[in-house]
Write a protein that holds these residues in place. Structure first.
Motif, PDB file in Angstrom:
ATOM      1  N   GLY A 120       0.056  -1.277   3.287  1.00  0.00           N
ATOM      2  CA  GLY A 120      -1.216  -0.649   3.638  1.00  0.00           C
ATOM      3  C   GLY A 120      -2.236  -1.649   4.168  1.00  0.00           C
ATOM      4  O   GLY A 120      -3.174  -1.278   4.863  1.00  0.00           O
ATOM      5  N   HIS A 177      -3.442  -7.631  -3.954  1.00  0.00           N
ATOM      6  CA  HIS A 177      -2.735  -6.375  -4.154  1.00  0.00           C
ATOM      7  C   HIS A 177      -2.431  -6.087  -5.622  1.00  0.00           C
ATOM      8  O   HIS A 177      -2.437  -6.980  -6.461  1.00  0.00           O
ATOM      9  N   ASN A 178      -2.117  -4.828  -5.890  1.00  0.00           N
ATOM     10  CA  ASN A 178      -1.689  -4.420  -7.228  1.00  0.00           C
ATOM     11  C   ASN A 178      -0.900  -3.113  -7.098  1.00  0.00           C
ATOM     12  O   ASN A 178      -0.777  -2.560  -6.005  1.00  0.00           O
ATOM     13  N   MET A 217       6.316  -1.696  -0.696  1.00  0.00           N
ATOM     14  CA  MET A 217       6.188  -0.264  -0.454  1.00  0.00           C
ATOM     15  C   MET A 217       4.730   0.213  -0.436  1.00  0.00           C
ATOM     16  O   MET A 217       4.422   1.221   0.195  1.00  0.00           O
ATOM     17  N   ASN A 218       3.844  -0.460  -1.165  1.00  0.00           N
ATOM     18  CA  ASN A 218       2.442  -0.052  -1.073  1.00  0.00           C
ATOM     19  C   ASN A 218       1.571  -1.120  -0.421  1.00  0.00           C
ATOM     20  O   ASN A 218       0.563  -0.793   0.210  1.00  0.00           O
ATOM     21  N   ALA A 219       1.993  -2.395  -0.503  1.00  0.00           N
ATOM     22  CA  ALA A 219       1.151  -3.459   0.047  1.00  0.00           C
ATOM     23  C   ALA A 219       1.082  -3.435   1.572  1.00  0.00           C
ATOM     24  O   ALA A 219       0.177  -4.015   2.166  1.00  0.00           O
ATOM     25  N   ALA A 246       2.236  -4.750  -7.435  1.00  0.00           N
ATOM     26  CA  ALA A 246       2.345  -4.412  -6.010  1.00  0.00           C
ATOM     27  C   ALA A 246       3.767  -4.660  -5.525  1.00  0.00           C
ATOM     28  O   ALA A 246       4.459  -5.545  -6.018  1.00  0.00           O
ATOM     29  N   SER A 247       4.219  -3.855  -4.587  1.00  0.00           N
ATOM     30  CA  SER A 247       5.479  -4.111  -3.902  1.00  0.00           C
ATOM     31  C   SER A 247       5.235  -3.885  -2.416  1.00  0.00           C
ATOM     32  O   SER A 247       4.180  -3.402  -2.015  1.00  0.00           O
ATOM     33  N   THR A 291      11.473   5.566   4.359  1.00  0.00           N
ATOM     34  CA  THR A 291      11.655   4.136   4.596  1.00  0.00           C
ATOM     35  C   THR A 291      13.087   3.871   5.056  1.00  0.00           C
ATOM     36  O   THR A 291      14.021   4.523   4.587  1.00  0.00           O
ATOM     37  N   GLY A 302      11.764  -0.784  -7.405  1.00  0.00           N
ATOM     38  CA  GLY A 302      12.105  -0.732  -5.996  1.00  0.00           C
ATOM     39  C   GLY A 302      13.601  -0.568  -5.787  1.00  0.00           C
ATOM     40  O   GLY A 302      14.047   0.033  -4.824  1.00  0.00           O
TER      41      GLY A 302
END
Lengths: 270, 270
Positions: B118, A109-110, B114-116, B111-112, B130, B87
């Motif tokens: 996915g 991830h990134n 919140m997007n990982a 990455a956090s 959220t 975050g």
């Protein structure tokens, strides 16, 4: 093993240490070349990684996935994606094809625009559904994204607007990237009432890059601003927390600063 | 310069190359120690970075920010945050204090959760607001997060539920991290009707780490699953696209697999 590796948003050094190590030991390395772009080109990446990169356009990923996956059951293949690998649907498709062919996969991830927008000071928790704003043509002027923005705002939520990159279309002309100013123009055309026109918006350009630019203001203000090169995105704010207002002040133009200094954040919610 | 550097989600090598270079040249390096955790401890980070890390708990960041910022106008100070630096609200506060003291800042994204998220195959574009799910006590059983989940679902949107980490409370007992099973139990208690109980949910544990675990199923199924060590989070799905269903099948238990194989995705929307 198929490695889906996020490159982050800025330049060659935004890849993670883990991602870089994997890139350097894979037998083939593909660069996904249609959902987003870095501020540096393929050549800069190749030089830094010390590896040749194979460009994978949309056609290749969707219709010639077998070529990408060839041999990935016995050796390692890397598939590089600007941002995080799971921003775009087609990468789910690649994962499913790999598994069907008996190939394992792993995601590195990134950061992506979906979480990096937090840098403007708006809380990620308070965003509703993300929308896409597309280039209008003379005969095609979709307004459906506005309904989603409206729903988000009615609940006090911010909306991240991803702006059109015709780069992903199979057209034989140079890629076009929608600017914040162009997106603001389209929204202004859709909006009828004065009140919504005063909504606090945020224009973001090249987030994660050295020269990233953030500008807060009304749609009218953003429609006349030049935030420079791609990629751009925009946020339509919902209810603003006082700390969010303080952060947005950092990015407002001199004329806007005065207005944003008001302490009652509810002023900014229509 | 104050550098806010995201560490990503897994281990020492999830920092970006850019972030690592900055950490190694800063005069002081703080590790924010209350909003999240990596799967490795402070010692592993110190060894890999070759730097001593100063732990910054919530009290320190909120009340002794001056100590963190000391000298950052003439030298470089790094503030490390698991995931991405933006975050949590308190980091906006640190940025504003820095600027007020004439100190410039820069964010190195990563990455956090919140997007990982996915990575489970649900499209990030289709997530609504959220929510946070907190530990109930005998006398405090908030249900407000359910209303937000309901609103999201009514619009066909997925909901990411961040699960309680009592680690951030100033209490003199070991940190507690809510599991997917505990969160599912609370939701089951809130839900009354049979239909909502069949909603497809996704439990996620240690996303970005080597041993990350994803499990899709009903709340009832997740309530009885053990996804292992922290951190956990959960998704309540909205309308499911066929490709999303295909991805979620990868993470369903054997008994669930049969049900998820149905091709009509609308079955999973109440």
């Amino acid at each position: 093993m198929l490695y889906l590796i996020g490159l982050g948003l800025g330049d060659v050094k935004d890849i993670t240490v883990k991602g870089l190590e994997i890139v350097r030991q894979c037998s083939r390395v593909y660069l996904e070349a249609y959902t987003s772009i870095l501020t540096v080109g393929k050549e800069a990446l190749e030089e830094y990684y010390g590896r040749e990169l194979l460009l994978a356009d949309r056609d290749m990923v969707e219709q010639q996935a077998d070529e990408i996956l060839k041999g990935a059951d016995v050796s390692d293949v890397a598939f590089l994606v600007v941002g995080d690998p799971f921003g775009a649907t087609t990468h789910s498709d690649l994962v499913l094809r790999a598994l069907n062919a008996g190939i394992q996969y792993r995601v590195i991830h990134n950061a992506s625009i979906m979480n990096a927008v937090g840098c403007c000071g708006l809380q990620l928790y308070n965003f509703g559904e993300t929308v896409s704003i597309v280039f209008w043509t003379d005969t095609w002027r979709p307004e459906s994204f506005y309904d989603k923005i409206k729903k988000n705002r009615d609940m006090g939520l911010h909306t991240l607007c991803l702006l059109d990159t015709s780069a992903h279309l199979k057209i034989y002309e140079p890629p076009r990237y929608m600017t914040v100013a162009q997106a603001a123009e389209e929204l202004l055309e859709i909006l009828q009432n004065r009140r919504d026109r005063d909504t606090v918006c945020v224009g973001l350009a090249r987030i994660g890059a050295e020269d990233q630019t953030i500008r807060s203001g009304t749609l009218q203000e953003l429609a006349s601003c030049d935030l420079g090169g791609p990629l751009h995105s925009m946020i339509i704010s919902g209810h603003l927390h006082p700390l969010e207002v303080d952060m947005l002040k950092l990015f407002s133009g001199p004329e806007r600063l005065k207005t944003l200094k008001m302490t009652d954040s509810s002023t900014y919610v229509s």
